[in-house]
Write a protein that holds these residues in place. Structure first.
Motif, PDB file in Angstrom:
ATOM      1  N   ASN A 148       0.804  -1.224   0.000  1.00  0.00           N
ATOM      2  CA  ASN A 148       0.000   0.000   0.000  1.00  0.00           C
ATOM      3  C   ASN A 148       0.838   1.277   0.000  1.00  0.00           C
ATOM      4  N   ASN A 149       1.680   1.410   1.036  1.00  0.00           N
ATOM      5  CA  ASN A 149       2.387   2.686   1.220  1.00  0.00           C
ATOM      6  C   ASN A 149       3.730   2.687   0.494  1.00  0.00           C
ATOM      7  N   PRO A 171       7.646  -0.522   0.240  1.00  0.00           N
ATOM      8  CA  PRO A 171       6.756   0.079   1.242  1.00  0.00           C
ATOM      9  C   PRO A 171       7.527   0.824   2.330  1.00  0.00           C
ATOM     10  N   GLU A 211       7.073   0.919   5.371  1.00  0.00           N
ATOM     11  CA  GLU A 211       7.235   0.150   6.615  1.00  0.00           C
ATOM     12  C   GLU A 211       8.586  -0.557   6.733  1.00  0.00           C
ATOM     13  N   ASP A 253       1.228  11.249   8.952  1.00  0.00           N
ATOM     14  CA  ASP A 253       0.416  10.757   7.830  1.00  0.00           C
ATOM     15  C   ASP A 253       1.364  10.493   6.656  1.00  0.00           C
ATOM     16  N   VAL A 254       1.569   9.216   6.325  1.00  0.00           N
ATOM     17  CA  VAL A 254       2.526   8.918   5.247  1.00  0.00           C
ATOM     18  C   VAL A 254       1.893   8.997   3.859  1.00  0.00           C
ATOM     19  N   THR A 255       0.590   9.146   3.811  1.00  0.00           N
ATOM     20  CA  THR A 255      -0.043   9.145   2.479  1.00  0.00           C
ATOM     21  C   THR A 255       0.406  10.349   1.652  1.00  0.00           C
ATOM     22  N   THR A 265       3.688   8.929   0.124  1.00  0.00           N
ATOM     23  CA  THR A 265       3.681   7.665  -0.606  1.00  0.00           C
ATOM     24  C   THR A 265       2.963   7.792  -1.944  1.00  0.00           C
ATOM     25  N   SER A 266       2.225   8.868  -2.117  1.00  0.00           N
ATOM     26  CA  SER A 266       1.517   9.012  -3.385  1.00  0.00           C
ATOM     27  C   SER A 266       2.461   9.435  -4.515  1.00  0.00           C
TER      28      SER A 266
END
Ligand SMILES: Cc1cc2nc3c(=O)[nH]c(=O)nc-3n(C[C@H](O)[C@H](O)[C@H](O)COP(=O)(O)OP(=O)(O)OC[C@H]3O[C@@H](n4cnc5c(N)ncnc54)[C@H](O)[C@@H]3O)c2cc1C
Length: 475
Positions: A372-373, A403, A405, A465-467, A470-471
Protein backbone atom coordinates in the motif's frame (compact mmCIF):
# COMPACT_ATOMS: atom_id res chain seq x y z
CA UNK A 1 17.99 -11.65 17.03
CA UNK A 2 21.76 -11.76 17.29
CA UNK A 3 23.37 -15.00 16.17
CA UNK A 4 26.83 -13.95 17.30
CA UNK A 5 28.47 -13.88 20.71
CA UNK A 6 30.42 -10.75 21.54
CA UNK A 7 34.04 -11.79 22.04
CA UNK A 8 35.29 -10.12 25.25
CA UNK A 9 38.63 -11.17 26.67
CA UNK A 10 37.32 -11.18 30.27
CA UNK A 11 33.94 -11.70 31.95
CA UNK A 12 34.46 -8.69 34.18
CA UNK A 13 32.33 -5.52 34.25
CA UNK A 14 33.01 -2.04 35.59
CA UNK A 15 30.75 0.94 36.31
CA UNK A 16 30.82 4.03 34.13
CA UNK A 17 29.95 7.10 36.21
CA UNK A 18 26.84 9.06 35.16
CA UNK A 19 27.80 12.58 34.08
CA UNK A 20 26.35 15.74 32.61
CA UNK A 21 27.35 16.38 29.00
CA UNK A 22 26.87 19.43 26.77
CA UNK A 23 24.04 19.50 24.23
CA UNK A 24 25.98 20.60 21.17
CA UNK A 25 22.88 21.53 19.17
CA UNK A 26 19.16 20.97 18.60
CA UNK A 27 18.07 20.29 15.02
CA UNK A 28 15.20 18.88 12.99
CA UNK A 29 17.03 15.89 11.57
CA UNK A 30 20.24 14.08 12.48
CA UNK A 31 21.54 11.78 9.75
CA UNK A 32 24.14 9.37 11.13
CA UNK A 33 26.57 7.98 8.56
CA UNK A 34 27.69 9.84 5.44
CA UNK A 35 27.91 6.97 2.98
CA UNK A 36 26.13 7.51 -0.34
CA UNK A 37 22.80 6.74 1.36
CA UNK A 38 23.34 9.10 4.30
CA UNK A 39 24.42 11.89 1.95
CA UNK A 40 21.25 11.35 -0.11
CA UNK A 41 19.11 11.33 3.05
CA UNK A 42 20.64 14.57 4.32
CA UNK A 43 20.36 16.21 0.92
CA UNK A 44 16.70 15.27 0.49
CA UNK A 45 15.71 16.27 4.04
CA UNK A 46 17.45 19.65 3.67
CA UNK A 47 15.98 20.29 0.22
CA UNK A 48 12.56 19.51 1.69
CA UNK A 49 13.08 22.24 4.27
CA UNK A 50 14.53 20.53 7.34
CA UNK A 51 17.45 21.78 9.43
CA UNK A 52 19.91 18.88 9.07
CA UNK A 53 23.18 17.74 10.64
CA UNK A 54 25.06 14.87 8.97
CA UNK A 55 27.45 12.95 11.22
CA UNK A 56 30.29 10.74 9.97
CA UNK A 57 32.85 8.75 11.95
CA UNK A 58 35.49 8.85 9.17
CA UNK A 59 37.01 11.90 7.49
CA UNK A 60 35.46 11.12 4.11
CA UNK A 61 32.02 11.47 2.55
CA UNK A 62 30.77 8.44 0.61
CA UNK A 63 31.42 5.43 2.89
CA UNK A 64 32.00 2.18 1.01
CA UNK A 65 31.84 4.07 -2.31
CA UNK A 66 34.86 6.25 -1.46
CA UNK A 67 36.64 5.21 1.76
CA UNK A 68 35.95 1.61 0.69
CA UNK A 69 37.09 2.50 -2.86
CA UNK A 70 34.06 0.76 -4.39
CA UNK A 71 34.08 3.36 -7.12
CA UNK A 72 31.61 1.57 -9.32
CA UNK A 73 27.84 2.03 -9.28
CA UNK A 74 26.02 -1.02 -10.60
CA UNK A 75 23.77 0.36 -13.30
CA UNK A 76 20.28 -0.81 -12.45
CA UNK A 77 18.53 2.44 -13.30
CA UNK A 78 16.63 0.65 -16.06
CA UNK A 79 14.08 -2.04 -16.67
CA UNK A 80 15.20 -4.86 -18.92
CA UNK A 81 13.49 -3.19 -21.89
CA UNK A 82 15.75 -0.16 -21.42
CA UNK A 83 13.20 2.21 -19.87
CA UNK A 84 14.94 4.39 -17.28
CA UNK A 85 13.08 4.19 -13.98
CA UNK A 86 15.38 5.87 -11.45
CA UNK A 87 15.80 9.64 -11.57
CA UNK A 88 15.83 12.39 -8.92
CA UNK A 89 18.86 12.87 -6.63
CA UNK A 90 20.35 9.48 -7.54
CA UNK A 91 20.55 10.32 -11.24
CA UNK A 92 21.70 13.85 -10.38
CA UNK A 93 24.71 12.47 -8.47
CA UNK A 94 25.79 10.29 -11.39
CA UNK A 95 25.23 13.14 -13.84
CA UNK A 96 27.43 15.41 -11.73
CA UNK A 97 30.22 12.79 -12.00
CA UNK A 98 29.93 12.69 -15.78
CA UNK A 99 29.82 16.50 -15.99
CA UNK A 100 33.08 16.59 -14.02
CA UNK A 101 34.61 14.06 -16.44
CA UNK A 102 34.83 11.48 -13.65
CA UNK A 103 32.58 8.85 -15.28
CA UNK A 104 31.49 7.94 -18.80
CA UNK A 105 28.64 10.11 -20.12
CA UNK A 106 27.39 7.04 -22.05
CA UNK A 107 26.15 5.22 -18.95
CA UNK A 108 22.44 5.72 -19.72
CA UNK A 109 22.07 2.39 -21.46
CA UNK A 110 20.74 -0.88 -20.12
CA UNK A 111 23.73 -2.73 -21.63
CA UNK A 112 26.13 -0.88 -19.32
CA UNK A 113 26.63 -3.05 -16.21
CA UNK A 114 28.23 -0.44 -14.01
CA UNK A 115 29.41 3.14 -13.81
CA UNK A 116 33.08 3.26 -12.78
CA UNK A 117 33.95 6.67 -11.36
CA UNK A 118 36.53 8.65 -9.47
CA UNK A 119 36.10 8.58 -5.70
CA UNK A 120 37.80 11.94 -5.14
CA UNK A 121 35.37 13.62 -7.54
CA UNK A 122 32.48 11.75 -5.90
CA UNK A 123 33.46 13.31 -2.55
CA UNK A 124 33.68 16.73 -4.14
CA UNK A 125 30.20 16.37 -5.72
CA UNK A 126 28.67 15.21 -2.45
CA UNK A 127 30.28 18.00 -0.45
CA UNK A 128 29.15 20.68 -2.90
CA UNK A 129 25.56 19.43 -3.06
CA UNK A 130 25.28 19.02 0.72
CA UNK A 131 26.65 22.44 1.53
CA UNK A 132 24.56 24.10 -1.20
CA UNK A 133 21.47 22.51 0.37
CA UNK A 134 22.49 23.88 3.79
CA UNK A 135 23.42 20.55 5.41
CA UNK A 136 25.93 20.97 8.23
CA UNK A 137 28.50 18.18 8.42
CA UNK A 138 30.47 16.75 11.35
CA UNK A 139 33.29 14.37 10.41
CA UNK A 140 35.48 12.40 12.82
CA UNK A 141 32.35 12.15 14.94
CA UNK A 142 31.09 8.79 16.13
CA UNK A 143 27.49 8.27 17.18
CA UNK A 144 27.84 6.05 20.23
CA UNK A 145 24.33 6.05 21.68
CA UNK A 146 20.75 7.23 21.27
CA UNK A 147 18.88 9.34 23.83
CA UNK A 148 15.51 7.70 24.47
CA UNK A 149 12.36 8.84 26.20
CA UNK A 150 10.43 5.61 26.61
CA UNK A 151 10.32 4.10 23.11
CA UNK A 152 10.91 7.41 21.37
CA UNK A 153 14.32 8.57 20.15
CA UNK A 154 15.10 12.19 21.05
CA UNK A 155 18.76 12.60 20.13
CA UNK A 156 22.20 11.05 19.80
CA UNK A 157 25.34 10.88 21.89
CA UNK A 158 28.44 11.71 19.89
CA UNK A 159 32.13 11.18 20.58
CA UNK A 160 34.46 13.86 19.24
CA UNK A 161 37.81 15.41 20.04
CA UNK A 162 35.71 18.07 21.86
CA UNK A 163 34.51 15.28 24.11
CA UNK A 164 31.26 13.42 24.56
CA UNK A 165 28.22 15.53 23.64
CA UNK A 166 24.55 15.22 22.70
CA UNK A 167 22.61 16.45 19.70
CA UNK A 168 18.84 16.56 20.08
CA UNK A 169 16.66 16.03 17.00
CA UNK A 170 13.03 15.59 16.01
CA UNK A 171 13.94 12.64 13.75
CA UNK A 172 17.02 10.42 13.50
CA UNK A 173 17.99 8.88 10.17
CA UNK A 174 20.17 5.80 10.63
CA UNK A 175 22.46 5.53 7.62
CA UNK A 176 25.34 3.93 9.53
CA UNK A 177 25.13 0.78 7.42
CA UNK A 178 25.12 -1.24 10.66
CA UNK A 179 21.80 0.03 12.07
CA UNK A 180 23.82 1.40 15.01
CA UNK A 181 21.12 3.89 16.04
CA UNK A 182 18.29 1.39 15.86
CA UNK A 183 20.40 -1.08 17.85
CA UNK A 184 21.17 1.45 20.60
CA UNK A 185 17.51 2.46 20.70
CA UNK A 186 16.52 -1.14 21.43
CA UNK A 187 14.90 -1.87 18.05
CA UNK A 188 14.35 -5.46 17.01
CA UNK A 189 17.07 -6.57 14.62
CA UNK A 190 18.82 -9.53 12.99
CA UNK A 191 22.58 -10.05 12.90
CA UNK A 192 24.09 -13.23 11.50
CA UNK A 193 27.81 -12.36 11.74
CA UNK A 194 30.39 -13.91 9.42
CA UNK A 195 30.17 -10.61 7.50
CA UNK A 196 31.42 -10.59 3.93
CA UNK A 197 34.17 -7.97 3.57
CA UNK A 198 36.62 -6.87 0.87
CA UNK A 199 39.50 -4.44 0.65
CA UNK A 200 39.93 -2.91 -2.81
CA UNK A 201 42.88 -1.28 -4.50
CA UNK A 202 43.65 0.80 -7.54
CA UNK A 203 46.48 0.56 -10.04
CA UNK A 204 47.57 3.71 -11.86
CA UNK A 205 49.44 4.07 -15.16
CA UNK A 206 47.63 1.10 -16.64
CA UNK A 207 47.43 0.53 -20.40
CA UNK A 208 43.71 -0.30 -20.60
CA UNK A 209 43.72 -0.77 -24.38
CA UNK A 210 46.36 -3.49 -23.93
CA UNK A 211 44.33 -5.25 -21.22
CA UNK A 212 41.33 -5.11 -23.55
CA UNK A 213 43.40 -6.60 -26.36
CA UNK A 214 44.43 -9.45 -24.03
CA UNK A 215 40.75 -10.29 -23.40
CA UNK A 216 39.95 -10.06 -27.14
CA UNK A 217 42.77 -12.46 -27.97
CA UNK A 218 41.81 -14.77 -25.08
CA UNK A 219 38.02 -14.40 -24.63
CA UNK A 220 37.92 -17.61 -22.61
CA UNK A 221 39.35 -15.46 -19.78
CA UNK A 222 36.05 -13.56 -19.52
CA UNK A 223 33.22 -15.13 -17.50
CA UNK A 224 29.85 -14.21 -19.03
CA UNK A 225 27.83 -15.63 -16.13
CA UNK A 226 29.43 -14.00 -13.12
CA UNK A 227 28.35 -10.83 -11.25
CA UNK A 228 26.27 -8.80 -13.73
CA UNK A 229 25.75 -11.42 -16.46
CA UNK A 230 27.08 -9.96 -19.71
CA UNK A 231 27.94 -11.39 -23.15
CA UNK A 232 31.56 -10.90 -24.20
CA UNK A 233 30.46 -8.83 -27.21
CA UNK A 234 28.65 -6.36 -24.90
CA UNK A 235 31.79 -6.12 -22.75
CA UNK A 236 33.74 -5.14 -25.89
CA UNK A 237 31.09 -2.70 -27.06
CA UNK A 238 30.94 -1.03 -23.66
CA UNK A 239 34.67 -0.42 -23.81
CA UNK A 240 35.01 0.85 -27.36
CA UNK A 241 31.69 2.67 -27.71
CA UNK A 242 30.93 3.77 -24.15
CA UNK A 243 34.35 3.96 -22.49
CA UNK A 244 33.40 1.51 -19.74
CA UNK A 245 35.61 -1.40 -18.74
CA UNK A 246 34.01 -4.00 -16.47
CA UNK A 247 35.05 -7.59 -15.93
CA UNK A 248 32.83 -9.51 -13.54
CA UNK A 249 33.64 -10.04 -9.88
CA UNK A 250 34.25 -13.78 -9.55
CA UNK A 251 35.57 -13.81 -13.12
CA UNK A 252 39.15 -14.32 -11.90
CA UNK A 253 38.47 -18.04 -11.80
CA UNK A 254 38.72 -17.98 -15.61
CA UNK A 255 41.68 -15.64 -15.74
CA UNK A 256 44.77 -17.58 -16.85
CA UNK A 257 47.32 -15.24 -15.28
CA UNK A 258 45.82 -15.80 -11.83
CA UNK A 259 45.13 -19.50 -12.23
CA UNK A 260 48.64 -20.12 -13.61
CA UNK A 261 50.10 -18.25 -10.64
CA UNK A 262 48.06 -20.46 -8.30
CA UNK A 263 49.33 -23.62 -10.03
CA UNK A 264 52.91 -22.35 -9.67
CA UNK A 265 52.37 -21.64 -5.96
CA UNK A 266 52.78 -17.88 -6.56
CA UNK A 267 49.16 -17.05 -5.65
CA UNK A 268 46.39 -18.66 -3.61
CA UNK A 269 42.66 -19.32 -3.40
CA UNK A 270 42.88 -18.86 0.37
CA UNK A 271 45.53 -17.56 2.70
CA UNK A 272 45.48 -16.30 6.30
CA UNK A 273 42.12 -14.64 6.95
CA UNK A 274 41.46 -14.09 3.23
CA UNK A 275 39.53 -16.29 0.86
CA UNK A 276 38.48 -16.18 -2.82
CA UNK A 277 41.80 -14.49 -3.55
CA UNK A 278 41.17 -15.18 -7.24
CA UNK A 279 37.71 -13.61 -7.42
CA UNK A 280 39.02 -10.51 -9.12
CA UNK A 281 36.68 -7.99 -10.75
CA UNK A 282 38.20 -5.11 -12.73
CA UNK A 283 36.56 -1.72 -13.33
CA UNK A 284 37.78 1.37 -15.18
CA UNK A 285 36.85 4.27 -17.43
CA UNK A 286 38.70 4.31 -20.75
CA UNK A 287 41.29 7.06 -20.83
CA UNK A 288 41.69 7.25 -17.05
CA UNK A 289 44.63 4.80 -16.94
CA UNK A 290 43.39 3.78 -13.49
CA UNK A 291 42.12 0.28 -12.78
CA UNK A 292 40.08 -0.68 -9.73
CA UNK A 293 40.63 -4.22 -8.48
CA UNK A 294 37.97 -5.92 -6.38
CA UNK A 295 40.31 -8.61 -5.24
CA UNK A 296 39.37 -10.90 -2.38
CA UNK A 297 37.05 -11.63 0.56
CA UNK A 298 37.30 -12.24 4.24
CA UNK A 299 34.48 -13.24 6.54
CA UNK A 300 34.55 -11.82 10.05
CA UNK A 301 32.15 -10.73 12.80
CA UNK A 302 32.68 -6.99 12.43
CA UNK A 303 30.17 -6.10 15.16
CA UNK A 304 31.11 -8.68 17.77
CA UNK A 305 34.85 -9.25 17.47
CA UNK A 306 36.80 -6.02 17.28
CA UNK A 307 40.20 -7.73 17.37
CA UNK A 308 39.45 -10.24 14.60
CA UNK A 309 38.00 -7.42 12.47
CA UNK A 310 41.11 -5.33 13.04
CA UNK A 311 43.48 -8.16 12.12
CA UNK A 312 41.53 -9.17 9.00
CA UNK A 313 41.40 -5.60 7.72
CA UNK A 314 45.09 -4.98 8.28
CA UNK A 315 46.06 -8.31 6.73
CA UNK A 316 43.81 -7.75 3.73
CA UNK A 317 45.81 -4.65 2.86
CA UNK A 318 48.90 -6.86 2.53
CA UNK A 319 47.08 -9.07 0.02
CA UNK A 320 46.28 -5.97 -2.03
CA UNK A 321 49.97 -5.04 -2.09
CA UNK A 322 50.94 -8.57 -3.15
CA UNK A 323 48.27 -8.84 -5.82
CA UNK A 324 49.24 -5.45 -7.25
CA UNK A 325 52.81 -6.77 -7.58
CA UNK A 326 51.63 -9.98 -9.24
CA UNK A 327 49.59 -7.96 -11.74
CA UNK A 328 52.49 -5.71 -12.70
CA UNK A 329 54.58 -8.85 -13.25
CA UNK A 330 52.01 -10.86 -15.22
CA UNK A 331 49.03 -8.91 -16.50
CA UNK A 332 49.40 -7.50 -20.02
CA UNK A 333 48.88 -3.73 -19.82
CA UNK A 334 50.04 -3.52 -16.18
CA UNK A 335 53.79 -3.66 -16.85
CA UNK A 336 54.28 0.01 -15.96
CA UNK A 337 51.44 0.26 -13.47
CA UNK A 338 51.86 1.03 -9.78
CA UNK A 339 49.69 0.65 -6.71
CA UNK A 340 48.14 4.10 -6.26
CA UNK A 341 45.57 3.49 -3.54
CA UNK A 342 44.19 0.90 -1.15
CA UNK A 343 40.76 1.54 0.35
CA UNK A 344 41.16 3.29 3.70
CA UNK A 345 38.40 1.11 5.17
CA UNK A 346 37.59 -2.50 4.39
CA UNK A 347 34.11 -2.62 2.84
CA UNK A 348 31.53 -4.65 4.76
CA UNK A 349 28.62 -5.89 2.68
CA UNK A 350 25.93 -6.59 5.30
CA UNK A 351 25.66 -6.61 9.08
CA UNK A 352 22.52 -5.82 11.09
CA UNK A 353 19.06 -5.19 9.70
CA UNK A 354 16.01 -3.97 11.54
CA UNK A 355 12.59 -5.59 11.77
CA UNK A 356 9.71 -3.37 10.66
CA UNK A 357 5.98 -3.93 10.30
CA UNK A 358 6.69 -5.35 6.84
CA UNK A 359 9.58 -7.77 6.23
CA UNK A 360 10.49 -8.03 2.55
CA UNK A 361 11.95 -11.27 1.16
CA UNK A 362 13.55 -12.19 -2.15
CA UNK A 363 10.45 -14.29 -2.84
CA UNK A 364 8.33 -11.12 -2.45
CA UNK A 365 10.61 -9.48 -5.00
CA UNK A 366 10.32 -12.44 -7.37
CA UNK A 367 6.50 -12.40 -7.29
CA UNK A 368 6.48 -8.58 -7.27
CA UNK A 369 4.29 -8.40 -4.17
CA UNK A 370 2.14 -5.27 -4.06
CA UNK A 371 2.16 -2.95 -1.02
CA UNK A 372 0.00 0.00 0.00
CA UNK A 373 2.39 2.69 1.22
CA UNK A 374 4.92 2.68 -1.61
CA UNK A 375 7.67 5.28 -1.16
CA UNK A 376 9.59 4.52 -4.39
CA UNK A 377 9.75 2.04 -7.24
CA UNK A 378 12.92 0.32 -8.39
CA UNK A 379 13.72 -2.10 -11.24
CA UNK A 380 13.59 -5.74 -10.13
CA UNK A 381 16.80 -7.70 -10.27
CA UNK A 382 18.10 -10.89 -8.70
CA UNK A 383 20.36 -13.79 -9.55
CA UNK A 384 19.22 -16.28 -12.11
CA UNK A 385 19.82 -19.84 -10.96
CA UNK A 386 19.47 -23.09 -12.85
CA UNK A 387 20.14 -26.49 -11.29
CA UNK A 388 21.64 -24.65 -8.33
CA UNK A 389 24.11 -22.88 -10.65
CA UNK A 390 24.53 -19.11 -10.29
CA UNK A 391 24.00 -17.55 -13.71
CA UNK A 392 24.57 -13.98 -12.58
CA UNK A 393 22.48 -10.93 -11.72
CA UNK A 394 19.68 -10.14 -14.18
CA UNK A 395 17.28 -7.27 -14.61
CA UNK A 396 13.61 -8.04 -15.23
CA UNK A 397 10.99 -6.04 -17.02
CA UNK A 398 9.13 -4.91 -13.92
CA UNK A 399 9.60 -2.52 -11.03
CA UNK A 400 8.75 -3.24 -7.40
CA UNK A 401 7.16 -0.68 -5.09
CA UNK A 402 9.04 -0.43 -1.77
CA UNK A 403 6.76 0.08 1.24
CA UNK A 404 7.55 2.75 3.85
CA UNK A 405 7.23 0.15 6.62
CA UNK A 406 10.57 -1.52 5.73
CA UNK A 407 12.41 1.68 6.68
CA UNK A 408 10.82 2.06 10.10
CA UNK A 409 11.73 -0.11 13.12
CA UNK A 410 8.68 -1.81 14.59
CA UNK A 411 9.20 -1.02 18.24
CA UNK A 412 10.88 2.41 18.41
CA UNK A 413 9.67 5.80 17.27
CA UNK A 414 11.48 8.63 15.46
CA UNK A 415 14.16 6.53 13.78
CA UNK A 416 14.12 5.94 10.03
CA UNK A 417 16.57 3.58 8.33
CA UNK A 418 18.32 5.40 5.50
CA UNK A 419 20.29 2.66 3.71
CA UNK A 420 19.37 -0.46 1.75
CA UNK A 421 21.82 -2.47 3.86
CA UNK A 422 19.78 -2.44 7.08
CA UNK A 423 16.11 -2.27 6.16
CA UNK A 424 13.52 -4.82 7.22
CA UNK A 425 14.27 -7.44 4.57
CA UNK A 426 15.88 -10.85 4.37
CA UNK A 427 19.58 -11.25 3.78
CA UNK A 428 19.21 -12.51 0.21
CA UNK A 429 17.13 -9.59 -1.05
CA UNK A 430 19.55 -7.12 0.51
CA UNK A 431 22.64 -9.02 -0.68
CA UNK A 432 21.52 -9.45 -4.30
CA UNK A 433 19.39 -6.38 -4.76
CA UNK A 434 18.81 -3.65 -2.20
CA UNK A 435 22.29 -2.84 -0.86
CA UNK A 436 23.72 -1.93 -4.30
CA UNK A 437 24.77 1.71 -4.62
CA UNK A 438 21.84 2.80 -6.76
CA UNK A 439 19.25 1.22 -4.45
CA UNK A 440 20.93 2.29 -1.21
CA UNK A 441 20.83 5.88 -2.49
CA UNK A 442 17.11 5.49 -3.16
CA UNK A 443 16.62 4.31 0.43
CA UNK A 444 18.60 7.35 1.59
CA UNK A 445 16.41 9.73 -0.40
CA UNK A 446 13.30 7.97 0.91
CA UNK A 447 14.46 8.29 4.54
CA UNK A 448 15.26 11.99 4.06
CA UNK A 449 11.85 12.53 2.57
CA UNK A 450 10.06 10.74 5.44
CA UNK A 451 12.11 12.66 8.05
CA UNK A 452 11.43 16.09 6.51
CA UNK A 453 7.74 15.33 6.17
CA UNK A 454 7.46 14.30 9.84
CA UNK A 455 9.11 17.61 10.77
CA UNK A 456 6.73 19.50 8.49
CA UNK A 457 3.71 17.77 10.00
CA UNK A 458 5.21 18.27 13.49
CA UNK A 459 4.44 14.63 14.28
CA UNK A 460 6.47 11.62 15.26
CA UNK A 461 7.32 9.03 12.61
CA UNK A 462 4.86 6.53 14.04
CA UNK A 463 1.88 8.90 13.93
CA UNK A 464 2.64 11.04 10.89
CA UNK A 465 0.42 10.76 7.83
CA UNK A 466 2.53 8.92 5.25
CA UNK A 467 -0.04 9.14 2.48
CA UNK A 468 1.29 12.61 1.59
CA UNK A 469 4.65 11.10 0.60
CA UNK A 470 3.68 7.66 -0.61
CA UNK A 471 1.52 9.01 -3.38
CA UNK A 472 4.46 10.60 -5.20
CA UNK A 473 7.10 8.39 -6.77
CA UNK A 474 10.52 9.98 -7.01
CA UNK A 475 12.14 6.99 -8.69
C1 LIG B 1 33.41 -4.84 -1.26
C2 LIG B 1 32.12 -4.34 -1.76
C3 LIG B 1 31.85 -4.41 -3.11
C4 LIG B 1 30.64 -3.89 -3.60
N1 LIG B 1 30.40 -3.89 -4.95
C5 LIG B 1 29.37 -3.18 -5.44
C6 LIG B 1 29.21 -2.96 -6.82
O1 LIG B 1 30.00 -3.45 -7.63
N2 LIG B 1 28.17 -2.20 -7.24
C7 LIG B 1 27.27 -1.64 -6.37
O2 LIG B 1 26.37 -0.92 -6.80
N3 LIG B 1 27.38 -1.86 -5.05
C8 LIG B 1 28.41 -2.60 -4.58
N4 LIG B 1 28.54 -2.80 -3.22
C9 LIG B 1 27.48 -2.33 -2.34
C10 LIG B 1 27.55 -0.84 -2.12
O3 LIG B 1 28.80 -0.32 -2.44
C11 LIG B 1 27.25 -0.51 -0.67
O4 LIG B 1 26.18 -1.27 -0.18
C12 LIG B 1 26.88 0.97 -0.56
O5 LIG B 1 27.96 1.77 -1.01
C13 LIG B 1 26.53 1.26 0.87
O6 LIG B 1 26.28 2.63 1.01
P1 LIG B 1 25.58 3.12 2.36
O7 LIG B 1 25.64 4.59 2.36
O8 LIG B 1 24.26 2.45 2.46
O9 LIG B 1 26.47 2.51 3.53
P2 LIG B 1 28.05 2.78 3.86
O10 LIG B 1 28.78 3.11 2.62
O11 LIG B 1 28.43 1.60 4.65
O12 LIG B 1 27.96 4.08 4.75
C14 LIG B 1 27.80 4.07 6.14
C15 LIG B 1 28.55 5.27 6.69
O13 LIG B 1 28.26 5.40 8.07
C16 LIG B 1 29.45 5.64 8.79
N5 LIG B 1 29.22 5.16 10.15
C17 LIG B 1 29.05 3.88 10.55
N6 LIG B 1 28.79 3.82 11.85
C18 LIG B 1 28.78 5.09 12.30
C19 LIG B 1 28.54 5.67 13.58
N7 LIG B 1 28.24 4.92 14.65
N8 LIG B 1 28.64 7.02 13.70
C20 LIG B 1 28.92 7.80 12.61
N9 LIG B 1 29.15 7.29 11.38
C21 LIG B 1 29.06 5.95 11.22
C22 LIG B 1 30.50 4.89 8.02
O14 LIG B 1 31.80 5.38 8.28
C23 LIG B 1 30.05 5.13 6.57
O15 LIG B 1 30.60 6.29 6.03
C24 LIG B 1 29.71 -3.33 -2.71
C25 LIG B 1 29.97 -3.30 -1.34
C26 LIG B 1 31.17 -3.79 -0.87
C27 LIG B 1 31.46 -3.72 0.61
Amino acid sequence: MDFTTKKYKTNKKCMEAAREIPVYDEVDVVVAGAGLAGCCAALKAARDGANVILIERDGILGGVATAGLMTCITNFFFKKDGTQVVHDIVEEIVDSLTEAGAASDKWKNVEVPCIPNNSEVMQECLFKKLTEAGVRILIHTFVSDVIMEGDTARGVIIETKMGRMAIMAKVLVDSTGDADLAYHAGAEYEYYGHDSCSTLFELANVDLDKIMKFFEEHPENFDEQKDVALPFETFRKNYYERGIFHTPHGGGKKLSILQDAIKEGKWWHEKGTATKLDHFGLYATRGSNRLLVNSHFCYVDTLSDVEAHSYAELESRLFCIQLAKLMTERMPGCENAYLSRISTTMGVRLTRNIIGDIYLTLDDVKVNRKYNNVIFRTPILYKKREDGKDLGLRLYNETIGIPVEVLIPKNVDNIVIGTGKCISADRQSRQEFLRGQMNTMLFGVAAGKIAAEAVRQNKSIKIMDVTTITSSNFA
